[in-house]
Design an enzyme around this catalytic site. Structure first.
Site, PDB file in Angstrom:
ATOM      1  CG  ASP A  88       1.011   2.903  -6.524  1.00 18.74           C
ATOM      2  OD1 ASP A  88       1.153   3.641  -5.517  1.00 18.74           O
ATOM      3  OD2 ASP A  88      -0.026   2.930  -7.230  1.00 18.74           O
ATOM      4  N   GLY A 145     -12.099   2.821  -2.121  1.00 14.42           N
ATOM      5  CA  GLY A 145     -10.769   2.209  -2.101  1.00 14.42           C
ATOM      6  C   GLY A 145     -10.648   1.084  -3.120  1.00 14.42           C
ATOM      7  CB  SER A 183      -9.406   1.350  -8.207  1.00  8.09           C
ATOM      8  OG  SER A 183      -8.429   2.123  -8.718  1.00  8.09           O
ATOM      9  CB  SER A 184     -14.835   4.099  -8.742  1.00  8.87           C
ATOM     10  OG  SER A 184     -14.477   5.226  -7.972  1.00  8.87           O
ATOM     11  CG  ASP A 211      -5.652   2.229  -8.200  1.00 11.20           C
ATOM     12  OD1 ASP A 211      -5.000   1.415  -7.520  1.00 11.20           O
ATOM     13  OD2 ASP A 211      -6.149   3.256  -7.738  1.00 11.20           O
ATOM     14  CE  LYS A 259      -6.775   8.504  -5.469  1.00 11.50           C
ATOM     15  NZ  LYS A 259      -7.884   7.611  -5.740  1.00 11.50           N
ATOM     16  CD  GLU A 304      -2.998  -0.382  -0.110  1.00 10.38           C
ATOM     17  OE1 GLU A 304      -2.959   0.024  -1.291  1.00 10.38           O
ATOM     18  OE2 GLU A 304      -3.585  -1.417   0.228  1.00 10.38           O
TER      19      GLU A 304
END
Ligand code: NG1
Length: 521
Positions: A84, A179, A181-182, A234, A280, A81
């Site tokens: 990346d 969370g 990742s839409s 994602d 976010k 987490e």
């Protein structure tokens, strides 16, 4: 393949893909049946949903042919987490929930028209001629910005692309801020729908529309147009997803996704959404974008203080801890040695003010602000370089340990020990997210606590955190009891007004699914 689509990407990250895949596997699949998209258990409900979308399309655009549907799924991250964007490997998998864009490619009106089956998102319309220079206002929270990010991605991939009229109806099943990742699923589906429309317009066929690597590389860069300095996990999971497999996504030295099958049986992953919306876009300046600055500037400071030389720059932004690790490796210092150096350099546990940071960087405060805090503004009293760096480095080690375990079969008859070991690594990840990366919240901690008290091998927040979802590794034999306990212990207590349907959406057993695809009509 349309000649215009054969051009080389201009701004994508360097990319590659699993060497075990055939050349056909490099392209986003074009399918004619939903049974290749969803698992047998998900299929009946999905068939209903796709039919509903086709009906909605006919209602929105009477008499027009639905040419294809582009789909990209959300993802759940098993481990790795917030690393990346420091270019360390992560381990997500694509999930069933996805974004669908039903498209008629028009010849006439020169417009891209977007309808959404969710009426809270009003329809939008753009002249195709205006798309090349269209501005995305990242200060406005506007759903169609994610489609426009796809437009930006298309132009980044092919400078002189001619986007035809597209009449679209969009249906998304990934809750926003969960969370899962839409946003990336939407950007990937949008970009895919645009590239497919371009090809369809010129050849009336859909084959080899775009390679998965080009789609991912371009979607990563273009999603930043909506104001979040995102990593690449994602988009990679959404596009590269392989049924039954988790993906080891590597960003350094090139982007690569390696499918890994889980060994052993008798386990399940359960996703539980706190229903605390983690947006976010809204909280970027104090959460996500701030963490990107803390890890980027932290890496630059270590490189400067420890004379590692200039670090490779991630996507025009700044250095990374992956670069730091590689720099130390060249000097014969191993991973644990790097952790010790970080502790020495960042000895102040209370964090660093902007003035102190500027001094460590050998730059003025104004230079720092301009370079790292202007395109993605942030607000912070002190930068927590030590805690953030330790999380990143230790989480990267956890991914390595997790993958090593996944590579081994459980000892005969002892799957318990095997899954308990995987679960322990997930636990350590959650603890670090909470204590060192400060990205958990009470609701996430409560679900993780309930999960562990009720038989999970491991449970942790997944995705950016600050709300959103947890993922728990659970013995298959107790799944229905486990789900019931979470419903009673969290949802019915905190949110007693939820309907059965809302509850079923909030907590579900998930299976690793297929990544992006186009389905022809
Ligand atoms: P979410 O917010 O859960 O989709 C975000 C980032 C990822 C990664 C995770 C934390 C975007 C689009 N996604 O995921 O790249 O950094 O947080 O591991 O910004």
């Amino acid at each position: 393949m349309s000649p215009s689509l054969q051009q080389k990407p201009s701004t994508t990250q360097s990319s590659g893909s699993d060497s075990t895949m055939s050349s056909k596997d490099h392209y986003v699949p074009v399918l004619d049946s939903l049974s290749s998209v969803y698992s047998a258990s998900a299929l009946p409900a999905q068939e209903q949903r796709w039919k509903g979308l086709a009906d909605a399309f006919t209602k929105s655009f009477p008499g027009e042919k639905l040419d294809f549907i582009a789909r990209s799924p959300g993802r759940v991250n098993i481990i790795g987490e917030h690393i990346d964007y420091s270019l360390f490997d992560v381990l997500p998998m694509a999930i069933t929930q996805d974004v669908l864009i039903a498209v008629h490619v028009g010849e006439g009106d020169g417009k891209v028209i977007l309808h959404n089956t969710d009426k809270q998102f009003p329809s939008r319309e753009y002249d195709t001629a205006s798309l090349k220079d269209i501005a995305i206002d990242a200060t406005v929270h506007e759903w169609s910005n994610y489609f426009l990010s796809g437009v930006k991605g298309a132009f980044a991939l092919i400078e002189d692309i001619k986007i035809p009229s597209m009449h679209c109806v969009i249906n998304g099943r990934i809750p926003t801020g969960s969370g899962l990742s839409s946003s990336s699923a939407f950007v990937c589906a949008a970009l895919l729908s645009i590239l497919a429309s371009v090809q369809f317009n010129s050849t009336k066929s859909l084959t080899d529309v775009v390679t998965k690597s080009d789609l991912v590389g371009s979607a990563i860069v273009s999603e930043r147009n909506v104001g979040v300095n995102s990593g690449g996990m994602d988009q990679s999971a959404s596009v590269f997803g392989v049924p039954g497999h988790t993906l080891r996504v590597q960003f350094y030295p090139t982007l690569k996704a390696t499918p890994i099958a889980f060994q052993g049986e008798g386990f399940a992953f359960v996703i539980a959404n706190t229903l605390v919306v983690a947006d976010k876009f809204v909280t970027g300046p104090i959460h996500y974008n701030l963490r990107v600055v803390e890890t980027t500037v932290g890496a630059e400071i270590i490189a400067r203080v420890c004379n590692l030389g200039p670090l490779p720059i991630r996507d025009g932004f700044g250095g990374t801890f992956r670069g730091v690790v590689e720099g130390f490796k060249a000097k014969g210092v191993d991973f644990n040695g790097v952790i010790e150096e970080v502790k020495k350099v960042f000895s102040k546990e209370e964090g660093y003010t902007l003035a102190e940071t500027a001094e460590l960087m050998g730059q003025s405060e104004a230079e720092l602000v301009k370079k790292y805090m202007t395109r993605f503004p942030i607000r912070a009293e002190r930068f927590q370089f030590r805690k953030r760096a330790l999380h990143v480095l230790e989480e990267a080690q956890r991914v390595e340990q997790f993958c090593q375990l996944l590579g081994k079969a459980p000892a005969k008859g002892d799957t318990e020990t095997y899954f308990a070991a995987l679960g322990n690594i997930m636990q350590a990840s959650h603890k670090s997210c909470k204590e060192q990366f400060d990205c958990s919240c009470d609701e996430l901690d409560q679900i993780v606590g309930l999960a562990m008290a009720n038989g999970a091998y491991g449970s942790r927040l997944t995705g950016a955190g600050w709300g959103g979802s947890t993922v728990s590794l659970v013995p298959k034999s107790i799944v229905s009891h486990f789900v019931k306990t979470l419903k009673e212990g969290y949802y019915l207590k905190r949110l007693p007004g939820l309907t059965e349907e809302e509850l079923d959406d909030a907590i579900c057993v998930t299976e690793p699914g297929l990544g992006s695809a186009i389905v022809e009509y």
